[in-house]
Enzyme design. Structure first.
Site, PDB file in Angstrom:
ATOM      1  N   MET A  19       0.848  -1.196   0.000  1.00 32.49           N
ATOM      2  CA  MET A  19       0.000   0.000   0.000  1.00 32.49           C
ATOM      3  C   MET A  19       0.881   1.242   0.000  1.00 32.49           C
ATOM      4  O   MET A  19       1.701   1.425   0.905  1.00 32.49           O
ATOM      5  CB  MET A  19      -0.926  -0.016   1.220  1.00 32.49           C
ATOM      6  CG  MET A  19      -2.006  -1.097   1.135  1.00 32.49           C
ATOM      7  SD  MET A  19      -3.028  -1.209   2.619  1.00 32.49           S
ATOM      8  CE  MET A  19      -1.922  -2.079   3.743  1.00 32.49           C
ATOM      9  N   CYS A 101      -2.641  -1.369  -9.773  1.00 34.06           N
ATOM     10  CA  CYS A 101      -2.785  -0.014  -9.250  1.00 34.06           C
ATOM     11  C   CYS A 101      -3.428   0.895 -10.292  1.00 34.06           C
ATOM     12  O   CYS A 101      -2.958   0.980 -11.423  1.00 34.06           O
ATOM     13  CB  CYS A 101      -1.425   0.539  -8.835  1.00 34.06           C
ATOM     14  SG  CYS A 101      -1.519   2.205  -8.150  1.00 34.06           S
ATOM     15  N   HIS A 172      -7.004  -8.983  -6.952  1.00 34.84           N
ATOM     16  CA  HIS A 172      -7.941  -8.037  -6.334  1.00 34.84           C
ATOM     17  C   HIS A 172      -9.283  -8.235  -7.033  1.00 34.84           C
ATOM     18  O   HIS A 172      -9.388  -8.020  -8.243  1.00 34.84           O
ATOM     19  CB  HIS A 172      -7.425  -6.609  -6.519  1.00 34.84           C
ATOM     20  CG  HIS A 172      -8.232  -5.588  -5.767  1.00 34.84           C
ATOM     21  ND1 HIS A 172      -7.672  -4.437  -5.264  1.00 34.84           N
ATOM     22  CD2 HIS A 172      -9.543  -5.530  -5.434  1.00 34.84           C
ATOM     23  CE1 HIS A 172      -8.616  -3.722  -4.652  1.00 34.84           C
ATOM     24  NE2 HIS A 172      -9.757  -4.370  -4.751  1.00 34.84           N
ATOM     25  N   ASN A 212      -7.836 -10.936  -2.840  1.00 35.13           N
ATOM     26  CA  ASN A 212      -7.596  -9.641  -2.211  1.00 35.13           C
ATOM     27  C   ASN A 212      -8.800  -8.743  -2.480  1.00 35.13           C
ATOM     28  O   ASN A 212      -9.471  -8.891  -3.481  1.00 35.13           O
ATOM     29  CB  ASN A 212      -6.304  -9.040  -2.798  1.00 35.13           C
ATOM     30  CG  ASN A 212      -6.083  -7.579  -2.430  1.00 35.13           C
ATOM     31  OD1 ASN A 212      -5.909  -6.734  -3.300  1.00 35.13           O
ATOM     32  ND2 ASN A 212      -6.086  -7.262  -1.169  1.00 35.13           N
ATOM     33  N   GLY A 213      -9.065  -7.817  -1.552  1.00 37.15           N
ATOM     34  CA  GLY A 213     -10.120  -6.831  -1.760  1.00 37.15           C
ATOM     35  C   GLY A 213     -11.270  -6.996  -0.789  1.00 37.15           C
ATOM     36  O   GLY A 213     -11.959  -8.014  -0.809  1.00 37.15           O
ATOM     37  N   GLY A 235      -5.493  -5.703   3.000  1.00 34.24           N
ATOM     38  CA  GLY A 235      -4.878  -4.384   2.912  1.00 34.24           C
ATOM     39  C   GLY A 235      -5.274  -3.472   4.046  1.00 34.24           C
ATOM     40  O   GLY A 235      -4.708  -3.508   5.133  1.00 34.24           O
ATOM     41  N   ARG A 236      -6.298  -2.642   3.826  1.00 26.86           N
ATOM     42  CA  ARG A 236      -6.591  -1.568   4.775  1.00 26.86           C
ATOM     43  C   ARG A 236      -6.931  -2.056   6.172  1.00 26.86           C
ATOM     44  O   ARG A 236      -6.559  -1.423   7.160  1.00 26.86           O
ATOM     45  CB  ARG A 236      -7.728  -0.695   4.222  1.00 26.86           C
ATOM     46  CG  ARG A 236      -7.254   0.249   3.128  1.00 26.86           C
ATOM     47  CD  ARG A 236      -8.413   0.872   2.389  1.00 26.86           C
ATOM     48  NE  ARG A 236      -9.137  -0.108   1.595  1.00 26.86           N
ATOM     49  CZ  ARG A 236     -10.343   0.082   1.106  1.00 26.86           C
ATOM     50  NH1 ARG A 236     -10.985   1.200   1.340  1.00 26.86           N
ATOM     51  NH2 ARG A 236     -10.922  -0.844   0.369  1.00 26.86           N
TER      52      ARG A 236
END
Length: 338
Positions: A19, A101, A172, A212-213, A235-236
């Protein structure tokens, strides 16, 4: 240079997504104090920067961060090959090509998610990267971009790129809309299609596929693994509430014993912080990654406020962290006259 290699295949059962502006070396060191086994990724670095830039600043890491992967951005096969070789020489355990990205800066450089439209070029890039280094070369991609039909585009992409030698992909499960959505919107607005990613695992059983996601907790991660996915990339959620994801990851995902408590992780960070400060670094370069450590716990507000208001001051040191920790341990109100 000879480096001890760490396997990233097993570690990628759970990985923390690369990230931008977040997963720097201090963030990764913190995450490693929480999980001994999860695979950690750098922020994306362009191949051009690796080849021609300040490698100490761009590539430096602490040995404690292993297993560790370098994520590269680029679309020039020869330059990517050089960067992959440099990654190996610096001691990284894996090199990952960014094909996901959606930022304008990335599009203007003709790499990132726009490469979903150019699977032959991606195949040429990874083939040269694989020829140039002995560490695994992996790909992080989207399910498609703009008006592409993911159910047609994604299997074709996986087929072409895996034929060039890549056997591990992190997918993702959202499209990237390069026209009309900001990078931030691209993380939330396009709908998730987990079913398509699960279908890819059935269609390509020989490939190691991570999803992912939008994954927000370990129970969700475990469910994907139980459904046959080889790995889960978070991720976040792993950044904003790292303890919720990483403190129990070694037990839930890797079948190991329970690790440290959040309080013990903070204590474990103190020697690292003191080394950073003695080398001329600033406290907030590290503590900015620690703000979410006690998310949901009594005293979390005091922890965040004490760090936010104290860590940027000239001369700020471990006493700021100790004061912040007291807010959690004793539910004290923040004391800011430090």
């Amino acid at each position: 240079m000879a480096h001890e290699r760490h396997s990233t295949t097993g570690a990628s059962r759970l990985s923390v997504a690369p990230m931008m502006d977040w997963t720097d070396r201090h963030c990764r060191y913190l995450h490693r104090q929480m999980s001994a086994h999860a695979l950690l990724y750098t922020e994306m670095v362009t191949a051009a920067a690796v080849v021609r830039g300040d490698r100490v600043r761009l590539l430096g890491f602490d040995a404690a961060e292993h297993p560790l992967a370098l994520q590269l951005g680029g679309s020039d096969p020869a330059e990517l090959a050089r960067a992959a070789r440099i990654a190996q020489d610096w001691g990284y355990d894996e090199v990952n090509l960014n094909v996901g990205c959606p930022s304008d800066r990335v599009q203007s450089g003709a790499f990132g998610a726009v490469l979903m439209e150019k699977p032959r070029l991606v195949a040429a890039c990874v083939a040269e990267m694989i020829a140039a280094c002995d560490i695994p070369v992996t790909v992080k991609c989207r399910i498609g971009v703009d008006d592409q039909m993911p159910c047609e585009v994604l299997p074709d992409f996986l087929q072409q790129v895996s034929a060039a030698g890549v056997d591990r992909f992190a997918i993702h499960a959202r499209k990237a809309w390069l026209q009309g959505l900001s990078p931030k919107q691209n993380r939330d607005v396009p709908p998730l299609d987990y079913d398509l990613v699960l279908e890819m695992k059935r269609a390509f059983p020989q490939l190691h596929l991570s999803v992912n996601g939008g994954i927000t907790d370990l129970a969700q991660a475990r469910a994907f693994l139980d459904c046959g996915m080889d790995g889960v990339m978070i991720g976040r959620a792993a950044y904003h509430a790292p303890c919720d994801i990483l403190l129990d990851a070694d037990r839930v995902v890797f079948g190991q014993g329970k690790g440290r408590s959040a309080d013990q992780v903070v204590e474990a960070m103190l020697p690292y912080i003191e080394r950073h400060l003695s080398g001329g670094g600033r406290l907030n370069q590290i503590t900015r990654h620690m703000l979410g450590m006690f998310a949901g716990r009594p005293g979390a507000r005091g922890w965040r406020r004490t760090l936010s208001e104290g860590a940027h001051r000239d001369g700020a040191g471990p006493e700021v962290i100790e004061a912040a920790l007291r807010c959690v341990q004793h539910h004290e109100a923040p004391r800011l006259a430090i």
